[in-house]
Design an enzyme around this catalytic site. Structure first.
Site, PDB file in Angstrom:
ATOM      1  N   CYS A  78       0.798  -1.229   0.000  1.00  0.00           N
ATOM      2  CA  CYS A  78       0.000   0.000   0.000  1.00  0.00           C
ATOM      3  C   CYS A  78       0.838   1.291   0.000  1.00  0.00           C
ATOM      4  O   CYS A  78       0.462   2.246  -0.698  1.00  0.00           O
ATOM      5  CB  CYS A  78      -1.021  -0.002   1.130  1.00  0.00           C
ATOM      6  SG  CYS A  78      -0.542  -0.795   2.647  1.00  0.00           S
ATOM      7  N   ARG A 122       7.655 -10.829   5.557  1.00  0.00           N
ATOM      8  CA  ARG A 122       7.470 -10.594   6.991  1.00  0.00           C
ATOM      9  C   ARG A 122       8.154 -11.719   7.760  1.00  0.00           C
ATOM     10  O   ARG A 122       8.013 -12.894   7.400  1.00  0.00           O
ATOM     11  CB  ARG A 122       5.977 -10.541   7.348  1.00  0.00           C
ATOM     12  CG  ARG A 122       5.260  -9.411   6.608  1.00  0.00           C
ATOM     13  CD  ARG A 122       3.784  -9.385   6.879  1.00  0.00           C
ATOM     14  NE  ARG A 122       3.101  -8.538   5.910  1.00  0.00           N
ATOM     15  CZ  ARG A 122       1.788  -8.491   5.759  1.00  0.00           C
ATOM     16  NH1 ARG A 122       1.002  -9.221   6.518  1.00  0.00           N
ATOM     17  NH2 ARG A 122       1.247  -7.707   4.838  1.00  0.00           N
ATOM     18  N   GLN A 155       0.637 -11.144  -2.506  1.00  0.00           N
ATOM     19  CA  GLN A 155      -0.744 -10.728  -2.284  1.00  0.00           C
ATOM     20  C   GLN A 155      -1.389 -10.308  -3.598  1.00  0.00           C
ATOM     21  O   GLN A 155      -0.751  -9.671  -4.437  1.00  0.00           O
ATOM     22  CB  GLN A 155      -0.787  -9.541  -1.313  1.00  0.00           C
ATOM     23  CG  GLN A 155      -0.380  -9.885   0.103  1.00  0.00           C
ATOM     24  CD  GLN A 155      -0.475  -8.675   1.015  1.00  0.00           C
ATOM     25  OE1 GLN A 155       0.065  -7.627   0.711  1.00  0.00           O
ATOM     26  NE2 GLN A 155      -1.179  -8.822   2.123  1.00  0.00           N
ATOM     27  N   ASP A 196      -3.062  -7.875  -4.387  1.00  0.00           N
ATOM     28  CA  ASP A 196      -3.352  -6.606  -3.731  1.00  0.00           C
ATOM     29  C   ASP A 196      -3.950  -5.595  -4.702  1.00  0.00           C
ATOM     30  O   ASP A 196      -3.592  -5.571  -5.878  1.00  0.00           O
ATOM     31  CB  ASP A 196      -2.052  -6.034  -3.155  1.00  0.00           C
ATOM     32  CG  ASP A 196      -2.221  -5.539  -1.733  1.00  0.00           C
ATOM     33  OD1 ASP A 196      -3.368  -5.377  -1.309  1.00  0.00           O
ATOM     34  OD2 ASP A 196      -1.198  -5.323  -1.068  1.00  0.00           O
ATOM     35  N   HIS A 240      -5.487  -1.283  -4.458  1.00  0.00           N
ATOM     36  CA  HIS A 240      -5.841  -0.120  -3.644  1.00  0.00           C
ATOM     37  C   HIS A 240      -6.665   0.823  -4.494  1.00  0.00           C
ATOM     38  O   HIS A 240      -6.262   1.200  -5.600  1.00  0.00           O
ATOM     39  CB  HIS A 240      -4.578   0.542  -3.094  1.00  0.00           C
ATOM     40  CG  HIS A 240      -3.840  -0.360  -2.152  1.00  0.00           C
ATOM     41  ND1 HIS A 240      -2.806  -1.165  -2.571  1.00  0.00           N
ATOM     42  CD2 HIS A 240      -4.026  -0.625  -0.839  1.00  0.00           C
ATOM     43  CE1 HIS A 240      -2.373  -1.883  -1.548  1.00  0.00           C
ATOM     44  NE2 HIS A 240      -3.096  -1.572  -0.482  1.00  0.00           N
ATOM     45  N   LYS A 298     -12.198  -3.264   8.735  1.00  0.00           N
ATOM     46  CA  LYS A 298     -12.172  -4.110   7.546  1.00  0.00           C
ATOM     47  C   LYS A 298     -13.327  -5.100   7.560  1.00  0.00           C
ATOM     48  O   LYS A 298     -13.981  -5.321   8.584  1.00  0.00           O
ATOM     49  CB  LYS A 298     -10.849  -4.856   7.446  1.00  0.00           C
ATOM     50  CG  LYS A 298     -10.516  -5.722   8.659  1.00  0.00           C
ATOM     51  CD  LYS A 298      -9.168  -6.413   8.510  1.00  0.00           C
ATOM     52  CE  LYS A 298      -8.845  -7.263   9.741  1.00  0.00           C
ATOM     53  NZ  LYS A 298      -7.673  -8.132   9.538  1.00  0.00           N
ATOM     54  N   HIS A 343      -8.364  -0.876   0.691  1.00  0.00           N
ATOM     55  CA  HIS A 343      -7.412  -1.961   0.479  1.00  0.00           C
ATOM     56  C   HIS A 343      -8.232  -3.232   0.246  1.00  0.00           C
ATOM     57  O   HIS A 343      -9.185  -3.485   0.990  1.00  0.00           O
ATOM     58  CB  HIS A 343      -6.545  -2.211   1.718  1.00  0.00           C
ATOM     59  CG  HIS A 343      -5.846  -0.998   2.265  1.00  0.00           C
ATOM     60  ND1 HIS A 343      -4.473  -0.894   2.322  1.00  0.00           N
ATOM     61  CD2 HIS A 343      -6.325   0.150   2.811  1.00  0.00           C
ATOM     62  CE1 HIS A 343      -4.138   0.258   2.884  1.00  0.00           C
ATOM     63  NE2 HIS A 343      -5.254   0.907   3.188  1.00  0.00           N
TER      64      HIS A 343
END
Length: 645
Positions: free
Chosen positions: A335, A364, A382, A384, A386, A470, A516
Site C-alpha cells: 500500500c 514478513r 498478495q 493486492d 488499492h 475491515k 485496500h
C-alpha cells in the site's frame, strides 16, 4: 422481580435470585437440559448462579461457539483434576479452551507424560465426569488465594498480578482452580474425551521462562461426535496441503533458500499463474489498472505509513547500503508504494475512482515455530489492490469489491461463508492510528455496504487493521473448518499520512478515501486452503494436467501423439504416459495424480479416431471422438467460469 430481555427482544419477569438455568427452563425443558453457558449484559455468567438484576441474557448450547468454549474450558478443569490424581506433585498453570478443544500447561517436575498415558487419563476423566459434580465459582481474597498456592510459583505469579476483589476460584468435586468463570453446569455433560497430544511450551510464551508440558485434549457431549471428529482429522491428514503439494509436484522448500520461503515447481507455478490470470481478467472488467512496485523500499516510506512503528521490530531488519545512514526494508506491504504512485501526478475528482492492482510479493519475519507449509510463510504474494475514491463513491466501490470476492468464492466452490466486520477495540485505542472521526466514518461505510448487500455478518471488536476497519470473509472448507479468505479495508489514515489529494468540483483540494482489498489474501495461503478444500481435485479449468493419454503399448505412441496435438490445439493441457507399464498401473498412477480425465488408446481407438475415456473417481464413461471429448471438457471449463460483470 427482575426483567430479563432475551435475544428476540421479548422481556420476561422472574423472582430475585433466578438463574440463567431458570430462564432456560421457563422457555422449554429441552433448552434447560442443553444450556451450557450464558452471557448477561455482554459478560459470561455461570448458568446456575443468580442473575444480579435486570439485563440482556443470551443462552448458549453446544451449537454455539460460546457453548463449546464453556464446555472445553470446563473440560480443562476436569483434565487438571485427573492429572493430579496420577501426578500429585505436578504444578498446574493455565488451561484455556481453544478453537478445537482445550489444553492445560503443567510442570510435571521430574516426571513425564506420553502417548502411553493417554488412555488411563481419558478413562479417569470419564469416571470423574459421570459423578456430575457441579462447577461452582466463588470469590477469594488475594491473601487466601496466595496461601492456597504457596508451593506453585506459576499460580502465585498470576495472582500477584490480580487485584484483591477480582479473584475467583472454581470448585468441582474435591478440585479447586484459579479461574475467571464460564463453566457448564456440571461434569455430567461431558460424555466423550480424547487426549490428543503433548508438546513443550514455555511459561507465558517466553523462552527465558521454564518449559512446561502442554497437554491437548478435546471433549464432546456425545460419543458419536468424538467419533465424527476423529474421522474428520483422518480426512484432514489426507488433505494436508503439504502432503498433497509434494505428491502433486506443486511446491517445495529448501533450507539453503531459507525457512518460510516456498519454491514453486513448474506445475504449481502454472496453477498459480492460472489463478492470477483468472483474477486479472475479472479486474480488467471491473476497471482496475495493473501496476508493479519493487521488492524493497526506503525505510522512510514505511515510517511514513506507520508500518515500521507497528511491525519493524518483528520484521526483517533494515538493509544498509554503501551510503552512510541509507536504509531499505524488504517490502512488508504494497500500500505505501501504491500511495506514491497515486501521488506521482495531480488528480481530479473526474479521475476517481482510481483502482491500482498488483500481485506484489511482500516479506514478513514470522517466528520459525509459527511457520506452517504455505499457510504461514515469510515471503508471499498478495493479490493486492488499492482504490482511491471520493467519500461519496466509497460505499458503491466497497460493494463492487464485495461482488468480486463473492464471484471468486462461487467459481472455486466455496459455498459456506460469512462476513466479519472487524472494528476497533471498544476500550484500548492505543494500537490504532487516525482520528475517531475518520474511524467512525469508515466503520459506518462498511456496515452500510454489508447491510445493503444483504450479507450475513458478525461484528468482532479489536480485529481491525491498525489503520482502519475491515470486512473479512470467513469461509468453511469441505471439512467444515473455517478460514479467513478475502479482506476489504477502508482507510482514511494513509491518505493523510501521504498527503494524497485531488481537486474537487469546487476547485478545492480534498483527501481521497482508500480501500485496500485482497480477495485471495496471499497466493500461497489461498492455494493451501484450496488444496485442502478440494483434496487436490482441482476444477478442470485450474488443474495442472487436465488429460492423461495412456497408450496400451508402444505401438500406439504415434496415435497418442496425434491425440495430444489435437487436444492441445483445443486449449487442453495433456500429458502422455510413455512408460512401459501395464494399462492398469498407468490408470492407478493417473488417479493418484488426480488427473481429471484419462484417455486409453489402442488398436480400436487408432482405427476409428476415437478415445476411450475414464474420469477421475468415476471410471469408464465411454468411447467418443477426439472432437467430442475436447468439446465436452471445454464446455465443463466454460460452465465453471462465468464472466465477471
Amino acid at each position: 422481580m427482575i426483567n430479563i430481555t432475551l435475544p428476540d427482544g421479548s422481556v420476561k419477569q422472574f423472582e430475585d435470585g433466578a438463574s440463567a438455568f431458570d430462564v432456560a427452563n421457563s422457555i422449554s425443558s429441552g433448552l434447560a437440559r442443553n444450556v451450557l453457558s450464558a452471557t448477561f449484559n455482554d459478560k459470561t455468567v455461570e448458568v446456575m448462579d443468580p442473575l444480579p438484576g435486570d439485563g440482556n441474557l443470551t443462552l448458549h448450547t453446544w451449537d454455539s461457539q460460546e457453548g463449546k468454549t464453556a464446555f472445553w474450558h470446563s473440560s480443562a478443569h476436569l483434565l487438571a483434576q485427573t492429572i493430579l490424581q496420577f501426578y500429585p506433585d505436578a504444578k498446574l498453570t493455565i488451561g484455556p479452551a481453544i478453537e478445537n478443544g482445550f489444553y492445560y500447561d503443567v510442570d510435571f517436575g521430574d516426571k513425564s507424560i506420553g502417548e502411553g498415558d493417554f488412555a488411563k487419563i481419558e478413562k479417569a476423566m470419564l469416571e470423574n465426569a459421570r459423578q456430575k459434580h457441579s462447577f461452582k465459582l466463588h470469590p477469594v481474597s488475594k491473601a487466601d488465594a496466595l496461601a492456597m498456592y504457596t508451593d506453585n510459583p506459576y499460580k502465585t505469579e498470576l495472582i500477584e498480578n490480580l487485584t484483591d476483589g477480582e479473584i475467583t476460584f472454581c470448585d468441582h468435586a474435591d478440585f479447586t482452580d484459579l479461574c475467571r468463570g464460564g463453566h457448564i453446569p456440571n461434569t455430567g455433560f461431558i460424555k466423550a474425551v480424547k487426549v490428543m497430544s503433548v508438546a513443550g511450551a514455555y511459561w507465558r510464551g517466553d523462552e527465558n521462562n521454564p518449559q512446561l508440558t502442554r497437554v491437548y485434549g478435546i471433549s464432546f457431549p456425545k460419543a458419536a461426535l468424538l467419533k465424527e471428529y476423529l474421522e474428520l482429522l483422518e480426512e484432514a491428514k489426507k488433505r494436508d496441503h503439504r502432503k498433497l503439494g509434494k505428491e502433486l509436484g506443486l511446491f517445495t522448500f529448501s533450507q539453503r533458500v531459507g525457512q518460510g520461503l516456498p519454491l514453486w515447481l513448474p506445475k504449481g507455478a502454472a496453477l498459480r499463474e492460472r489463478l492470477e490470470q483468472f483474477l486479472k481478467k475479472a479486474q480488467r472488467a471491473a476497471g482496475y489498472e495493473p501496476v508493479i512496485t519493487p521488492h524493497i523500499g526506503s525505510k522512510e516510506l514505511y515510517v511514513t505509513s506507520g508500518h515500521y512503528a507497528k511491525y519493524g521490530k518483528d520484521s526483517f531488519q533494515p538493509i544498509s547500503t554503501p551510503v552512510d545512514g541509507e536504509e531499505y526494508l524488504l517490502k512488508p506491504m504494497n500500500c505505501p508504494h501504491h500511495c506514491e504512485i497515486y501521488k506521482s501526478e495531480p488528480r481530479s475528482y473526474r479521475d476517481l475512482p482510481i483502482r491500482f492492482a498488483e500481485f506484489g510479493t511482500v516479506y514478513r519475519y514470522e517466528q520459525s515455530g509459527e511457520l506452517h507449509g504455505l499457510t504461514r510463510v515469510r515471503g508471499f504474494t498478495q493479490d493486492d489492490a488499492h482504490l482511491f475514491c471520493t467519500p461519496d463513491q466509497l460505499k458503491e466501490e466497497f460493494k463492487k469489491v464485495i461482488d468480486l470476492v463473492l464471484y471468486i468464492f462461487k467459481t472455486l466452490d466455496f459455498k459456506e461463508y460469512k462476513a466479519q466486520v472487524s472494528l476497533r477495540d471498544k476500550e484500548d485505542r492505543s494500537k490504532y492510528i487516525g482520528s475517531d472521526e475518520n474511524w467512525e466514518k469508515a466503520e459506518s461505510a462498511i456496515k452500510e455496504a454489508v447491510a445493503e448487500k444483504e450479507l450475513p455478518f458478525v461484528v468482532e471488536y479489536g480485529e481491525a487493521a491498525f489503520y482502519g476497519p475491515k470486512l473479512d470473509f470467513m469461509v468453511k472448507d469441505a471439512l467444515g473448518r473455517q478460514w479467513q479468505l478475502g479482506t476489504i479495508q477502508v482507510d482514511y489514515n494513509l491518505p493523510e499520512r501521504f498527503e494524497l489529494e485531488y481537486k474537487g468540483s469546487d476547485n478545492e483540494t480534498h483527501r481521497p478515501v482508500m480501500i485496500h482489498r485482497a480477495p485471495f489474501g496471499s497466493m500461497e495461503r489461498f492455494v493451501a486452503v484450496l488444496l485442502e478444500h478440494c483434496g487436490g481435485n482441482f476444477p478442470v479449468w485450474l488443474t495442472p494436467d487436465q488429460v492423461a493419454i495412456l497408450p496400451i503399448s508402444e505401438k500406439y505412441m504415434d496415435y497418442a501423439q496425434k491425440v495430444s496435438y489435437l487436444l492441445k490445439n483445443n486449449d487442453l493441457r495433456t500429458l502422455i504416459d510413455e512408460r512401459a507399464e501395464k494399462t492398469g498401473r498407468k490408470i492407478r498412477d493417473a488417479e493418484v495424480s488426480k488427473i481429471p480425465y484419462m484417455l486409453i488408446v489402442g488398436e480400436k481407438e487408432a482405427e476409428t479416431n476415437t478415445v476411450s475415456v475414464r474420469k477421475h473417481g468415476e471410471g469408464d464413461i465411454g468411447t467418443m471422438s477426439i472432437e467430442e471429448f475436447a468439446n465436452m471438457v471445454n464446455k465443463e471449463v466454460s460452465d465453471q467460469i462465468e464472466n465477471f460483470e
